[in-house]
Motif scaffolding. Structure first.
Motif, mmCIF file in Angstrom:
data_model
loop_
_atom_site.group_PDB
_atom_site.id
_atom_site.type_symbol
_atom_site.label_atom_id
_atom_site.label_comp_id
_atom_site.label_asym_id
_atom_site.label_seq_id
_atom_site.Cartn_x
_atom_site.Cartn_y
_atom_site.Cartn_z
ATOM 1 N N ASP A 310 38.849 13.658 -25.359
ATOM 2 C CA ASP A 310 38.692 14.157 -26.724
ATOM 3 C C ASP A 310 38.153 13.126 -27.704
ATOM 4 O O ASP A 310 37.827 13.463 -28.844
ATOM 5 C CB ASP A 310 40.036 14.687 -27.246
ATOM 6 C CG ASP A 310 40.572 15.824 -26.402
ATOM 7 O OD1 ASP A 310 39.743 16.657 -25.953
ATOM 8 O OD2 ASP A 310 41.791 15.883 -26.176
ATOM 9 N N ASN A 311 38.094 11.872 -27.303
ATOM 10 C CA ASN A 311 37.674 10.814 -28.239
ATOM 11 C C ASN A 311 36.758 9.806 -27.565
ATOM 12 O O ASN A 311 36.967 9.449 -26.398
ATOM 13 C CB ASN A 311 38.900 10.047 -28.767
ATOM 14 C CG ASN A 311 39.812 10.904 -29.613
ATOM 15 O OD1 ASN A 311 39.471 11.284 -30.721
ATOM 16 N ND2 ASN A 311 40.989 11.212 -29.074
ATOM 17 N N ARG A 312 35.761 9.346 -28.315
ATOM 18 C CA ARG A 312 35.020 8.173 -27.855
ATOM 19 C C ARG A 312 36.005 7.011 -27.772
ATOM 20 O O ARG A 312 36.986 6.969 -28.521
ATOM 21 C CB ARG A 312 33.888 7.845 -28.827
ATOM 22 C CG ARG A 312 32.781 8.900 -28.900
ATOM 23 C CD ARG A 312 31.784 8.550 -29.984
ATOM 24 N NE ARG A 312 30.681 9.497 -30.063
ATOM 25 C CZ ARG A 312 30.700 10.632 -30.768
ATOM 26 N NH1 ARG A 312 31.777 10.940 -31.477
ATOM 27 N NH2 ARG A 312 29.648 11.431 -30.776
ATOM 28 N N ALA A 313 35.721 6.053 -26.914
ATOM 29 C CA ALA A 313 36.670 4.957 -26.703
ATOM 30 C C ALA A 313 37.021 4.240 -27.998
ATOM 31 O O ALA A 313 38.178 3.875 -28.222
ATOM 32 C CB ALA A 313 36.103 3.964 -25.683
ATOM 33 N N VAL A 314 36.042 4.035 -28.898
ATOM 34 C CA VAL A 314 36.327 3.308 -30.146
ATOM 35 C C VAL A 314 37.286 4.055 -31.063
ATOM 36 O O VAL A 314 37.862 3.455 -31.971
ATOM 37 C CB VAL A 314 35.049 2.984 -30.953
ATOM 38 C CG1 VAL A 314 34.272 1.868 -30.322
ATOM 39 C CG2 VAL A 314 34.199 4.224 -31.163
ATOM 40 N N PHE A 315 37.447 5.353 -30.846
ATOM 41 C CA PHE A 315 38.347 6.146 -31.690
ATOM 42 C C PHE A 315 39.592 6.594 -30.917
ATOM 43 O O PHE A 315 40.342 7.455 -31.375
ATOM 44 C CB PHE A 315 37.625 7.390 -32.227
ATOM 45 C CG PHE A 315 36.346 7.095 -32.968
ATOM 46 C CD1 PHE A 315 36.240 5.999 -33.817
ATOM 47 C CD2 PHE A 315 35.228 7.913 -32.810
ATOM 48 C CE1 PHE A 315 35.063 5.721 -34.501
ATOM 49 C CE2 PHE A 315 34.043 7.644 -33.487
ATOM 50 C CZ PHE A 315 33.959 6.553 -34.330
ATOM 51 N N SER A 316 39.823 6.015 -29.760
ATOM 52 C CA SER A 316 40.884 6.482 -28.870
ATOM 53 C C SER A 316 42.121 5.587 -28.886
ATOM 54 O O SER A 316 42.077 4.440 -28.424
ATOM 55 C CB SER A 316 40.352 6.557 -27.432
ATOM 56 O OG SER A 316 41.398 6.820 -26.519
ATOM 57 N N PRO A 317 43.257 6.103 -29.372
ATOM 58 C CA PRO A 317 44.506 5.337 -29.276
ATOM 59 C C PRO A 317 44.891 5.060 -27.824
ATOM 60 O O PRO A 317 45.499 4.030 -27.523
ATOM 61 C CB PRO A 317 45.533 6.244 -29.961
ATOM 62 C CG PRO A 317 44.721 7.132 -30.864
ATOM 63 C CD PRO A 317 43.441 7.358 -30.127
ATOM 64 N N THR A 318 44.527 5.972 -26.923
ATOM 65 C CA THR A 318 44.838 5.765 -25.511
ATOM 66 C C THR A 318 44.128 4.522 -24.976
ATOM 67 O O THR A 318 44.721 3.707 -24.260
ATOM 68 C CB THR A 318 44.422 6.994 -24.682
ATOM 69 O OG1 THR A 318 45.143 8.138 -25.137
ATOM 70 C CG2 THR A 318 44.696 6.772 -23.199
ATOM 71 N N VAL A 319 42.856 4.377 -25.344
ATOM 72 C CA VAL A 319 42.087 3.226 -24.877
ATOM 73 C C VAL A 319 42.556 1.939 -25.545
ATOM 74 O O VAL A 319 42.823 0.930 -24.872
ATOM 75 C CB VAL A 319 40.578 3.446 -25.128
ATOM 76 C CG1 VAL A 319 39.798 2.154 -24.862
ATOM 77 C CG2 VAL A 319 40.048 4.564 -24.244
ATOM 78 N N ILE A 320 42.658 1.954 -26.892
ATOM 79 C CA ILE A 320 42.952 0.713 -27.616
ATOM 80 C C ILE A 320 44.429 0.346 -27.553
ATOM 81 O O ILE A 320 44.791 -0.765 -27.138
ATOM 82 C CB ILE A 320 42.470 0.822 -29.074
ATOM 83 C CG1 ILE A 320 40.954 1.057 -29.093
ATOM 84 C CG2 ILE A 320 42.819 -0.456 -29.850
ATOM 85 C CD1 ILE A 320 40.382 1.310 -30.481
ATOM 86 N N GLN A 321 45.293 1.275 -27.958
ATOM 87 C CA GLN A 321 46.727 0.970 -27.947
ATOM 88 C C GLN A 321 47.305 1.022 -26.540
ATOM 89 O O GLN A 321 48.067 0.146 -26.137
ATOM 90 C CB GLN A 321 47.478 1.970 -28.847
ATOM 91 C CG GLN A 321 47.122 1.871 -30.323
ATOM 92 C CD GLN A 321 47.837 0.706 -31.014
ATOM 93 O OE1 GLN A 321 48.143 -0.301 -30.387
ATOM 94 N NE2 GLN A 321 48.068 0.847 -32.307
ATOM 95 N N GLY A 322 46.934 2.075 -25.799
ATOM 96 C CA GLY A 322 47.521 2.247 -24.478
ATOM 97 C C GLY A 322 47.023 1.257 -23.447
ATOM 98 O O GLY A 322 47.818 0.643 -22.730
ATOM 99 N N MET A 323 45.698 1.073 -23.373
ATOM 100 C CA MET A 323 45.131 0.252 -22.305
ATOM 101 C C MET A 323 44.943 -1.208 -22.707
ATOM 102 O O MET A 323 45.395 -2.116 -22.011
ATOM 103 C CB MET A 323 43.796 0.855 -21.862
ATOM 104 C CG MET A 323 43.927 2.241 -21.247
ATOM 105 S SD MET A 323 42.322 2.996 -20.854
ATOM 106 C CE MET A 323 41.777 1.965 -19.487
ATOM 107 N N VAL A 324 44.256 -1.448 -23.841
ATOM 108 C CA VAL A 324 43.977 -2.834 -24.225
ATOM 109 C C VAL A 324 45.248 -3.547 -24.666
ATOM 110 O O VAL A 324 45.587 -4.628 -24.171
ATOM 111 C CB VAL A 324 42.911 -2.885 -25.336
ATOM 112 C CG1 VAL A 324 42.678 -4.322 -25.784
ATOM 113 C CG2 VAL A 324 41.599 -2.278 -24.852
ATOM 114 N N ARG A 325 45.969 -2.966 -25.593
ATOM 115 C CA ARG A 325 47.177 -3.634 -26.111
ATOM 116 C C ARG A 325 48.378 -3.411 -25.201
ATOM 117 O O ARG A 325 49.277 -4.252 -25.145
ATOM 118 C CB ARG A 325 47.461 -3.157 -27.532
ATOM 119 C CG ARG A 325 46.311 -3.445 -28.504
ATOM 120 C CD ARG A 325 46.828 -3.669 -29.913
ATOM 121 N NE ARG A 325 45.742 -3.804 -30.887
ATOM 122 C CZ ARG A 325 45.062 -4.922 -31.109
ATOM 123 N NH1 ARG A 325 45.334 -6.005 -30.404
ATOM 124 N NH2 ARG A 325 44.102 -4.958 -32.016
ATOM 125 N N GLY A 326 48.397 -2.291 -24.483
ATOM 126 C CA GLY A 326 49.509 -2.003 -23.589
ATOM 127 C C GLY A 326 49.301 -2.550 -22.187
ATOM 128 O O GLY A 326 49.934 -3.518 -21.787
#
Length: 414
Positions: A310-326
């Motif tokens: 549903d979101n481009r990676a730059v707008f994705s909490p899953t990508v940024i918060q979930g994967m990069v920071r998590g």
């Protein structure tokens, strides 16, 4: 969800190596009690105080000194909301020197970072240009990050006398780690002399051999270090280490990878990756870059249907918060790929490009079109004014940016 053993191992190293290095807080100092000798003027004890009461009387509490705010805290308090928001924008300006319109934008908006676009002249010419940019963008003792794409091969912004001609990553990837680190240190030293503090490199994307000729953003331009996570990761580590030794910040890119797409998001819209998954083995080079001490992680503008459809990676909490920071444990600065001039996000209102990225957990917005800077800053300020949760995220992002700047001597306190 299970993660590859190698990724978990490097993640653990990354967390250990990239977390804060705050010194332990010293405990309260012990204040020795002292009793003044009796004098003739001293009043003797009265009958109203029994010996027991006198012996058990409690001393007055000692007031503890207030801890002085850190340099970053001082700057956070000194900057207005608008100045804080501007710290999250990386504005594109001509590498050969600011145009009149760009100079006006930089002077008025005070963006926290500047991104060199186009081509430069010599190293000495670039140094003069970046000095002018620094003067125009500095606000309250906070100087801008100045960044360039200096990968090598077809992606080398700064050329001319004083700058080595850098070979493509496909060539760099054939060198030993020690040789690549030494070369990257030399290239970084040239950047540092030119007033550039950030190299928006290295590419951590893995391009399978079978897709190289069809992969427009990376493979066709020879930007990858190798066709396997192991080879790519080795090149990423060596490059990051060399730049670090030169005192130049780096950004591993383009998470979670552009190696399996066909279109180039700079020139095409609707670019999708239908293969990469959250615990993909091809994410390993990003973990390697973090373990090596990268300064930033760059997020792509592609949509990854098996991660967040549903979101481009730059707008994705899953990508940024979930994967990069998590998953990767990254606590530092997260930066976008360009969302100013890129065709992929042209249909998204400019202000939303900034607010949606920060809301998803990101920090610095690359905006290659200087004319959009005010729009993005205004949107961040307006969103922070109406949403306390977003305002807290904005403050956290500014703190990470200021911390990175302090590490590179770009924050003056006192």
């Amino acid at each position: 969800m299970r993660r590859p053993v190698a990724l978990l191992a490097l993640t653990a190293l990354a967390v250990a190596g990239c977390g804060g290095n705050d010194a332990p807080t010293a405990g309260p100092a012990t204040v020795p009690s002292s009793t003044a000798p009796a004098t003739e003027e001293s009043s003797p004890p009265t009958d109203s105080a029994t010996p027991l009461e006198t012996a058990t009387a409690k001393p007055s509490p000692t007031k503890q000194p207030t801890k002085a705010p850190s340099c970053v805290d001082q700057k956070l308090q000194a900057l207005t909301l608008r100045e804080q928001a501007a710290q999250l924008i990386m504005t594109g300006v001509d590498a050969s020197g600011m145009s009149s319109a760009q100079r006006t934008v930089v002077r008025q908006q005070k963006p926290g970072s500047v991104f060199l676009v186009g081509r430069s002249g010599s190293l000495s010419h670039t140094r003069s240009a970046t000095a002018a940019m620094t003067t125009a963008a500095t606000v309250k003792g906070v100087r801008p990050l100045i960044a360039a794409d200096q990968e090598g091969g077809q992606i080398q912004r700064l050329k001319g006398p004083g700058f080595d001609r850098i070979p493509a990553a496909t060539v760099q990837g054939t060198w030993s780690s020690s040789e690549l680190t030494a070369q990257a240190q030399d290239w970084g030293s040239q950047l540092k002399q030119a007033g550039v503090t950030v190299d928006l490199a290295p590419v951590a994307d893995v391009v399978p051999s079978s897709l190289k000729s069809q992969n427009a953003p990376i493979g066709e331009l020879d930007r990858e270090y190798g066709s396997t996570p192991q080879i790519a990761g080795r090149g990423v580590r060596a490059f990051v280490q060399g730049m670090r030794q030169a005192g130049v910040a780096t950004s591993v890119k383009h998470f979670p990878g552009l190696g399996r797409v066909r279109g180039n998001t700079d020139f095409a819209a609707g670019v999708v990756d239908n293969v990469t998954v959250r615990d993909d083995a091809d994410l390993q080079p990003f973990a390697d870059g973090i373990a090596a001490g990268t300064s930033m992680v760059m997020i792509s503008t592609v949509t990854y249907t098996k991660i967040d459809p549903d979101n481009r990676a730059v707008f994705s909490p899953t990508v940024i918060q979930g994967m990069v920071r998590g998953d990767l444990g990254w606590r530092g600065v997260v930066i976008t790929d360009d969302v100013g001039a890129a065709a992929e996000v042209a249909a998204v209102p400019a202000g939303d490009r900034a607010t949606r990225f920060v809301a998803a957990g990101g920090d610095i917005v690359i905006n290659a079109k200087a004319g959009l800077t005010a729009t993005m800053v205004n949107a961040l300020v307006a969103k922070a004014g109406e949403d306390k949760s977003f305002a807290a995220k904005l403050t956290g992002s500014v703190r990470r940016v200021l911390t990175l700047k302090q590490d590179h001597g770009l924050v003056s306190c006192g």
